[in-house]
Design a protein around this motif. Structure first.
Motif, short mmCIF file in Angstrom:
data_model
loop_
_atom_site.label_atom_id
_atom_site.label_comp_id
_atom_site.label_asym_id
_atom_site.label_seq_id
_atom_site.Cartn_x
_atom_site.Cartn_y
_atom_site.Cartn_z
N VAL A 731 6.26 0.65 -2.33
CA VAL A 731 6.97 1.81 -1.79
C VAL A 731 6.22 2.38 -0.59
O VAL A 731 6.82 2.71 0.45
CB VAL A 731 7.16 2.89 -2.87
N GLY A 735 7.88 2.17 2.99
CA GLY A 735 8.27 3.48 3.52
C GLY A 735 7.61 3.77 4.86
O GLY A 735 8.27 4.18 5.82
N SER A 766 11.03 -6.61 0.91
CA SER A 766 10.27 -6.26 -0.30
C SER A 766 10.21 -7.43 -1.26
O SER A 766 9.16 -7.73 -1.84
CB SER A 766 10.90 -5.05 -0.98
N ALA A 821 11.45 -0.70 -5.60
CA ALA A 821 10.55 -0.05 -4.65
C ALA A 821 11.16 0.04 -3.26
O ALA A 821 10.74 0.89 -2.45
CB ALA A 821 9.23 -0.82 -4.59
N SER A 822 12.14 -0.81 -2.99
CA SER A 822 12.73 -0.81 -1.65
C SER A 822 13.91 0.14 -1.52
O SER A 822 14.45 0.31 -0.42
CB SER A 822 13.20 -2.23 -1.31
#
Length: 841
Positions: A731, A735, A766, A821-822
């Motif tokens: 993440v 991000g 990701s 997480a993406s």
């Protein structure tokens, strides 16, 4: 510089939170480990201290005799009267203590892993036993029991309790309920039974009183009294203060729990390393994004040192926030670990949480130092920026340049790791070599990962680009073009999953090794086992030998002993019969001469065949010189959790093992025996003995699976934590990468890329990064698992086993975590400001 650093932290709260979260888990592991072990140690101090409460000194046998599953070596009870006559002694009392097990209605015994199952006499010294209800026993048919056991059995004063005292369960009337140690909240199955003096003496006083409790006279210093008594008493007794006795007992427990502490600290170190890599990655990206800001600060007068100081101050602030949160989370984690151990049926006695100042200080300091060190590289890069960079826009995808020093250092570490690990594979260096090799390889991966991350990401991304066309090709290109960022994220993933794979392989190999020993070494048809791993009455073994169709019964007893002065676990067997029903893995010599007074030793003691060693069997047996007649790879008996280091013939240690219960007995039937009928009769023999059970080969293998499943559940808990840490890392990287490429993403959308395609691109980037980390992590974990099995062969790991299903679950969990997480970065990528992007110079 302080104001600049603080403004950066306040102005990017989400980034600060995400970065601080990277160090929280490592600090929480360190803090939780120390809180948990300190809490357990304090509980054991309370349990052990409760047995001698009210006394200042304890006089016991000189060799530190303990109950050890049977009658301990004692001291003359008449010594109490002699000590009471001393002017510096206020009171002295002979105390009797040993094993006593309370039984439930179904006949099973109370207790568990780490439990203290004690029977004691009714003490006279004040403070030794505190009553909650009723009275101490005055009749031989009465007992007082601890409050926790009373709740477990749902009984009270006047009710009946069943006790297992080296024989069938016997009824006693409950005369009172006693308090547990005031500091202990969770006894984890530990029990206390108080008998009358006469009953306790009959049960535990075969060799005299267990110890003499001494209370010092008014104004007499216990330590000075100890020294005077030690000088005046016979050499056969030992005088210790209560604090010394409790400390010795707790240190023995600490040695037993050492494997758990070390294992948790290994995961703590891995979590800290992963956190450091994530922090390095994060600060590297943010420094690149703030090129213009930092260059402007230089342009108005700040020098390189001030810029570096500002970045390190920001890292220190982030580290302080993460460390403070990590200490708090670690305290909660200690409670969670206690609950997890209870869930897998490995409870330990605990008290209220013990948070030593050392724990908080160490946890906080480790987090801050790791964060600051991780930010040194980005801080140096920031300080080297020229003021003219204020006129440029930060590059969205600059390639990482791997310096010559980094390549040289990484290559040296890689070469060292290969040499050490090859040596470990060739049985040179053992666990130390394996740990050193792992550390060197980790450093090499951190230094050299940017060289391999790009090609690996390109390879993994080929099918993605072929199937998804434009979003897939862009995802592959994004993962490849900044190999430094990709390498940092991949490294964080592979360390966590590699460690988990390593642990899963060790647990699986341990299970298959025990299973192989049962299949290949066990030649008996049935086995009698002590349910609590302490022992069962030898009369049960004698009764089994009388059953029609039984050809041979051979029992083994266990005792704590000493070999050349070192504490060891000793098995006492019948050397003529046991080798015929269980094939000990003898690597040198022969067990045939055990009955001549010889001893067989585990090869790991590093004592040669034919050497003369001094052996004491049990706490009451005499020390004697024995010749080493055999060396074995493993002294583990199926059906037990005990691992021995010495093997003697019971006939040569009669005094030491007399009256000691049997730990296990192997039963071989005659060729023409009725197996079903023999099993029924064996079940009838043990029907009145809930502390012994019958098992055949299939049941033994099922027990091994059950025992290793408990370890597996612990590892699964660590898998989940590894997934969380990796989730945070991905993440963070994605991000910040999206923020870094916001202008590029806006231009792509201006040229026709849809929001859905933008989300797809980030999501598959990701997946590519996560897949690279997962594949490499599993490969490295498998390699270290194989090396670990080779190194631990002498500990009983004879089979290498890869748990494909469990590793597949861990891999799937990691890949799913990568997709999730993406989500936030992908949403952000699809909502960039297109107008800002097309108007940026």
């Amino acid at each position: 510089m302080w104001r600049i650093a603080w403004a950066s932290v306040r102005g990017h709260l989400l980034r600060t939170f995400a970065t601080a979260l990277s160090v929280v888990f490592g600090v929480a592991f360190v803090t939780g480990t120390f809180v948990f072990t300190d809490t357990v140690h304090a509980a054991f101090e309370g349990l052990f201290g409760s047995t001698v409460e009210g006394a200042d000194l304890v006089v016991s046998a000189a060799d530190g005799a303990t109950a050890d599953g049977g009658a301990p070596r004692g001291v003359p009870a008449t010594l109490a009267a002699e000590l009471t006559d001393r002017p510096d002694v206020a009171d002295a009392e002979a105390r009797y203590r040993g094993l006593a097990k309370l039984a439930r209605e179904d006949g099973t015994a109370l207790g568990g892993f780490g439990s203290l199952l004690q029977g004691v006499d009714a003490p006279r010294l004040p403070g030794a036993i505190e009553l909650r209800d009723g009275d101490l026993p005055t009749d031989d048919g009465e007992v007082a029991i601890d409050a926790a056991s009373a709740v477990e059995l749902d009984v009270g004063v006047g009710d009946q309790a069943m006790l297992l005292l080296n024989g069938p369960a016997q009824p006693y009337r409950i005369s009172g309920i006693v308090e547990p140690p005031s500091s202990v909240q969770d006894l984890a199955g530990s029990t206390t039974v108080v008998f009358t003096d006469g009953v306790a003496e009959r049960l535990y006083g075969r060799d005299g009183a267990t110890y003499i409790a001494v209370r010092a006279g008014d104004g007499v210093d216990p330590i000075e009294l100890r020294d005077r008594m030690a000088a005046e008493l016979d050499a056969g007794v030992e005088v210790r203060t209560v604090d010394e006795l409790v400390s010795d007992s707790v240190s023995q427990v600490g040695e037993s729990l050492g494997f758990l502490t070390r294992g948790l600290l290994v995961f703590a170190g891995a979590a800290l390393l992963v956190g450091a890599i994530i922090i390095f990655n994060t600060f590297g990206i943010t420094v690149a994004q703030r090129t213009r800001e930092l260059a402007l600060v230089q342009a108005v007068g700040a020098d390189n040192r001030q810029i570096m100081r500002a970045v390190l101050l920001e890292a220190g602030i982030v580290g302080s926030i993460g460390s403070a949160a990590g200490v708090a989370v670690g305290v909660v984690g200690a409670v969670a670990l206690r609950a997890l151990l209870r869930l897998v049926e490995l409870p330990l006695p605990t008290t209220g949480l013990v948070i030593e100042p050392r724990t908080a200080v160490l946890g906080f300091a480790v987090g801050v130092v790791v964060t600051t060190i991780a930010a040194v590289g980005p801080a140096l890069n920031a300080a080297r920026r020229a003021p003219v960079d204020a006129l440029r826009t930060a590059s969205a995808g600059s390639r990482t340049v791997v310096s010559t020093a980094r390549v040289v250092g990484g290559s040296i570490c890689a070469g060292l790791a290969c040499a050490v690990l090859i040596g470990a594979g060739l049985d040179r260096g053992g666990l130390t070599a394996l740990a050193m090799g792992a550390a060197a390889l980790t450093v090499a991966i951190v230094l050299l990962a940017p060289l391999g991350a790009g090609p690996l990401a390109a390879l993994v991304g080929l099918p993605v680009g072929a199937v998804l066309k434009l979003p897939g090709r862009l995802a592959r290109d994004n993962a490849v073009r900044n190999p430094g960022r990709t390498a940092a994220t991949v490294t964080a993933l592979l360390i966590g999953l590699g460690l988990v794979t390593f642990m899963l392989i060790l647990v699986s190999s341990f299970r298959h090794s025990l299973d192989r020993a049962i299949v290949e070494q066990l030649r008996a048809d049935y086995q009698l086992q002590a349910v609590d791993q302490i022992g069962y009455p030898s009369t049960v073994t004698d009764a089994a030998d009388e059953i029609d169709g039984v050809d041979l019964v051979s029992a083994a007893k266990v005792a704590r002993g000493r070999v050349n002065g070192a504490d060891r676990t000793v098995f006492a067997i019948d050397a003529r019969t046991l080798p015929t029903v269980y094939d000990f893995d003898v690597v040198e010599g022969s067990l045939e001469r055990l009955d001549d007074g010889g001893v067989a030793l585990s090869k790991q003691l590093d004592i040669p065949l034919g050497a003369s060693v001094t052996v004491r069997v049990g706490s009451s047996g005499p020390a004697s010189a024995r010749r080493v007649v055999a060396l074995t790879d493993d002294l583990h008996l199926p059906g037990t959790t005990r691992v021995g280091q010495a093997l003697v013939d019971a006939s040569t240690a009669k005094e030491a093992v007399a009256g000691r219960p049997d730990l296990v007995a192997f039963i071989k039937l005659a060729p023409d025996a009725d197996r079903a009928g023999a099993r029924r009769e064996l079940e009838q023999v043990v029907a009145g003995q809930p502390d012994v059970r019958v098992a055949d080969t299939a049941e033994l293998r099922a027990q091994v699976r059950d025992q290793t499943d408990r370890l597996l559940h612990l590892v699964i808990g660590l898998v989940l934590l590894s997934v969380v840490i990796s989730f945070v890392g991905v993440v963070n990287a994605l991000g910040l990468s999206v923020v870094e490429r916001s202008d590029e993403l806006g231009l792509l959308q201006a040229l026709g890329m849809t929001q859905g395609q933008a989300r797809q691109m980030v999501r598959w980037e990701s997946v590519i990064i996560t897949t690279v980390g997962t594949v490499v992590g599993v490969a490295l974990g498998t390699m270290f698992g194989w090396l670990g099995v080779r190194v631990l062969r002498e500990e009983g790991l004879s089979a290498f086993s890869i748990p494909v299903a469990q590793i597949a679950v861990a891999v799937i969990a990691m890949l799913v975590a990568g997709v999730f997480a993406s989500v936030v970065p992908a949403r952000r990528a699809s909502h960039v400001d297109v107008l800002h992007a097309v108007t940026t110079e």
